[in-house]
Design an enzyme around this catalytic site. Structure first.
Site, mmCIF file in Angstrom:
data_model
loop_
_atom_site.group_PDB
_atom_site.id
_atom_site.type_symbol
_atom_site.label_atom_id
_atom_site.label_comp_id
_atom_site.label_asym_id
_atom_site.label_seq_id
_atom_site.Cartn_x
_atom_site.Cartn_y
_atom_site.Cartn_z
ATOM 1 N N TYR A 1 0.858 -1.181 0.000
ATOM 2 C CA TYR A 1 0.000 0.000 0.000
ATOM 3 C C TYR A 1 0.894 1.231 0.000
ATOM 4 C CZ TYR A 1 -4.230 2.700 0.710
ATOM 5 O OH TYR A 1 -5.256 3.575 0.544
ATOM 6 N N LYS B 1 -20.949 -20.298 -8.719
ATOM 7 C CA LYS B 1 -20.281 -20.211 -10.021
ATOM 8 C C LYS B 1 -18.842 -19.733 -9.841
ATOM 9 C CE LYS B 1 -20.941 -20.739 -14.471
ATOM 10 N NZ LYS B 1 -22.021 -20.112 -15.222
#
Length: 761
Positions: free
Chosen positions: A47, A102
């Site tokens: 970060y 899925k």
């Protein structure tokens, strides 16, 4: 099974599904960082301020997002919930479990990271605008469960305005797998694609896509009759028409499905249960091809087809019949290939390439692990094997390369693959092979329909596990307990008495077989302090003894127990009935699956401080069982030292075990003493070029039960690993013992592994 029994099956399945989705972390997916984030420096790189560097590079060259972010391996599963499975328009939020599922399939079968996004709108333009602006985040978009005709508009417009693949699987997935099956069915029946006459019933997303792809692979326009709820789609029809149906209207006198079926070579159903009658089947051409793909119940069952047409070739959408038209054979691998070449779209050429590759794969020799799933029978290309099965390990290294090549040849690939052989090898190594092996084991057990004793049959978990075992088709469960107690527990679960249909119940105190079982125990224990009446009392009162006798005397195939007693006390009772396997040593082996890797740890249950001879025996037994499960064993006898550094009093046992293995001339790789870090790290292993292992170990033989237990329990609770077992190895009967805190899934898994063990004896 009667109507009540079917309702009970569904009720228990629904309860188990709800429990699974709510257990632990709710849902089925989570996000796990791929880089270490343990120090301040790690955070400063991941970060601020370090993250600014890849941001600037991507701003300079947007294509570098594929190098510095997850974009190149990330697919969004997006739906508005308007056509969910067989549930219809249940809304975006209610469809979320399906979309999560899925996403899980993407990861499981092709190592594609995926996240589900539910868009709460029925407005086509709002949906399109929502998705189009998400493009920078993903490498591909999988549209799911969107009703027709809106799904056609949405997909078409998104494909035009986005530069990443957009694929509506409900349309194209079904079409691709059906096309593969049609290619092979035509080969078997001696038909040419340009001559075959097809009736397609169902003009929704899947039906239209099937028609379009059949024509793309060579079926003639005038030979395809499309039907919907109003009948045949013919030139001039106005009722219930739209532009997508009109594109496939033909000149024909037929007006009903029954009329269209007369003389047809092929029936493709993507509609509803029961629309095909015996008379329709009788009217079809010789050697008819019937793909009844409605789910969960087909337009006509295989049994109904064969009752009137013994010459037919049949496929359905169900896993309990041969030739399942299953979308999981397509979409994970299509996206894998598309992502790996950074394709702009998934075009017709890529879909055709996938269908042809699946068809060709079914005509090849079937690998052992797939054959094992079908009771050891060597599957061969034929009427009951038109397309590959979902757990075939060849899929991930076969389908993505042909999809990638089609993308390259058709000009939509932005990063062509130069070395296809290296790409295939990388794909084969990408997934954890144990996942496929476990699937094959479960399928093999289902094909055999064995009888499994759940010894603690009055326990709620045991009853639920027995029902789950039966409902999944793995075999016939046997509960040991009192009928009235078991019935009361079933009732408390909200099920009626029919829920126990197909489940045997044996009360150990009342069984007519007890004298035979007592004789068996007495023959073993009469010189170890037990009288015959003591043995009869054991059989009457100890359900583990009773269940083990059932297995030993051939009244059942396997057994699972352990919910109500400690592992040691259960084993002590079992040894009154079962001997160690001749020449073997009893031990426990735990399977750990983590981050695409499988490691077997032994001994985790029996030997507190194993001797050198015991360590050698454990290595031999573990290697044999791992090989039975479809993997080539590489055994590391581990210690706190690595090849004598540091040398200590305990390392001598491990070194002596290695020398014993040398003397036995075993047929697997092994070495020791090795630290666990070296045993599992190929780079660290290079520091020791004399190490005998050709790669990271997949079996760790631990120097003591303390270290083995600590290792696998730490990984279970803190390391994010999936833990299976421990499995009992070395008993002369297929019996498995679970831990006291085992859940229903643990019991089912161990029951399946017990049966698998019985099949290998």
């Amino acid at each position: 099974m009667g109507e009540k029994g079917d309702k009970s099956f569904r009720a228990t399945l629904e309860q188990d599904a709800l429990a699974m989705h709510a257990s632990g972390r709710p849902g089925k997916i989570e996000i796990v960082p791929t880089k270490p984030l343990t120090t301040q420096r790690d955070l400063s790189l991941a970060y601020s301020p370090g993250v600014a560097a890849p941001c600037r590079e991507i701003a300079r060259d947007p294509s570098l997002a594929y190098d510095y972010t997850t974009k190149g391996n990330l697919v969004a599963v997006i739906s508005n919930g308007t056509a969910v499975l067989g549930l219809g328009d249940i809304g975006a939020l209610a469809g979320k479990p399906v979309m999560e599922g899925k996403a899980v399939l993407f990861k499981k079968f092709a190592d594609v990271d995926s996240i589900d996004l539910e868009v709460d709108t029925h407005d086509v333009n709002e949906f399109i605008n929502c998705v189009r602006f998400l493009g920078p985040s993903f490498g591909g978009i999988n549209l799911e469960d969107i009703k027709a005709p809106e799904c056609f508009i949405i997909e078409q417009q998104l494909r035009e305005i986005m530069d990443i693949p957009v694929f509506h699987d409900d349309q194209h997935g079904t079409a691709i797998i059906a096309a593969a099956g049609l290619i092979n069915a035509c080969k078997l029946t001696g038909r040419q694609l340009n001559e075959v006459r097809i009736v397609v019933n169902g003009a929704g997303a899947a039906g239209i896509a099937c028609v379009e792809l059949m024509k793309a692979i060579g079926v003639r326009h005038e030979h395809v009759t499309l039907c919907d709820t109003k009948g045949v789609v013919y030139v001039g029809r106005t009722e219930g028409m739209n532009q997508w149906k009109s594109a496939h209207a033909i000149q024909t006198p037929a007006r009903t499905l029954a009329e269209a079926m007369e003389g047809a070579d092929v029936f493709l159903g993507v509609s509803v249960k029961g629309v095909v009658t015996p008379a329709m089947l009788e009217s079809m051409a010789a050697r008819p091809i019937v793909f009844a793909m409605a789910n969960p119940d087909p337009e006509v069952t295989p049994e109904e087809v064969y009752a009137v047409r013994t010459d037919a070739i049949v496929a359905t959408g169900r896993s309990d019949y041969p030739n399942q038209i299953n979308n999981v054979l397509g979409f994970p691998y299509i996206f894998r290939g598309a992502l790996d070449v950074r394709a702009r779209t998934i075009n017709e050429e890529m879909k055709i390439a996938c269908a042809k590759a699946l068809a060709a794969m079914a005509r090849e020799d079937v690998p052992d692990e797939v054959a094992a799933a079908y009771s050891g029978r060597r599957l061969q290309f034929g009427p009951e094997y038109l397309i590959p099965v979902p757990f075939d390990p060849r899929l991930v290294s076969t389908i993505p390369p042909v999809v990638a090549k089609a993308a390259m040849d058709s000009g939509v690939a932005r990063r062509p693959i130069e070395d296809m052989d290296a790409y295939r090898s990388a794909l084969a190594a990408r997934l954890n092979p144990m996942v496929g092996s476990m699937q094959a084991i479960f399928a093999e057990v289902a094909a055999r329909s064995c009888r499994v004793v759940f010894a603690e049959g009055e326990e709620e978990k045991a009853i639920r596990a027995a029902l789950a075992f039966r409902n999944a088709g793995y075999g016939y469960p046997v509960l040991v307990g009192r009928k009235e107690r078991i019935a009361a527990t079933v009732s408390s679960l909200g099920l009626d008495a029919d829920a126990l249909e197909g489940v045997e119940i044996h009360n150990a105190a009342l069984s007519e077989r007890n004298h035979y079982y007592a004789d068996h125990v007495y023959s073993r224990m009469q010189r170890r302090g037990l009288l015959w009446r003591d043995c009869l009392r054991l059989v009457n009162q100890d359900r583990n003894v009773f269940g083990a006798c059932m297995v030993c005397l051939g009244d059942a195939d396997a057994m699972v127990t352990g919910l109500t007693r400690t592992h040691g006390s259960v084993l002590k009772g079992l040894l009154k009935v079962v001997d160690p396997k001749p020449g073997s040593r009893i031990f426990g082996m735990t399977i750990m699956l983590s981050r695409g890797r499988t490691v077997f740890i032994a001994d985790t249950t029996i030997h507190e401080t194993p001797s050198a001879e015991e360590l050698a025996d454990i290595a031999v037994g573990a290697a044999a069982r791992v090989r039975q499960m479809g993997h080539e064993p590489r055994v590391a006898l581990v210690s706190y030292s690595t090849f004598g550094s540091p040398m200590g009093p305990d390392t001598s046992r491990v070194r002596d075990a290695v020398r014993l293995l040398d003397a036995r001339d075993v047929d697997f790789e092994y070495d020791g003493d090795l630290g666990a870090n070296v045993a599992l790290d190929s780079e660290l292993m290079k520091v020791y070029p004399f190490c005998r292992l050709s790669g990271p170990a997949n079996i760790l033989v631990m120097p003591g039960q303390h270290s083995a237990n600590v290792a696998y329990k730490l990984m279970d609770k803190m390391g994010g690993a999936t833990v299976i077992g421990p499995m009992m190895i070395g008993l002369d009967a297929p019996v498995q013992i679970v831990h006291l805190d085992a859940n229903v899934s643990d019991l089912v898994t161990m029951a399946v592994l017990a049966v698998h063990d019985s099949l290998r004896r």
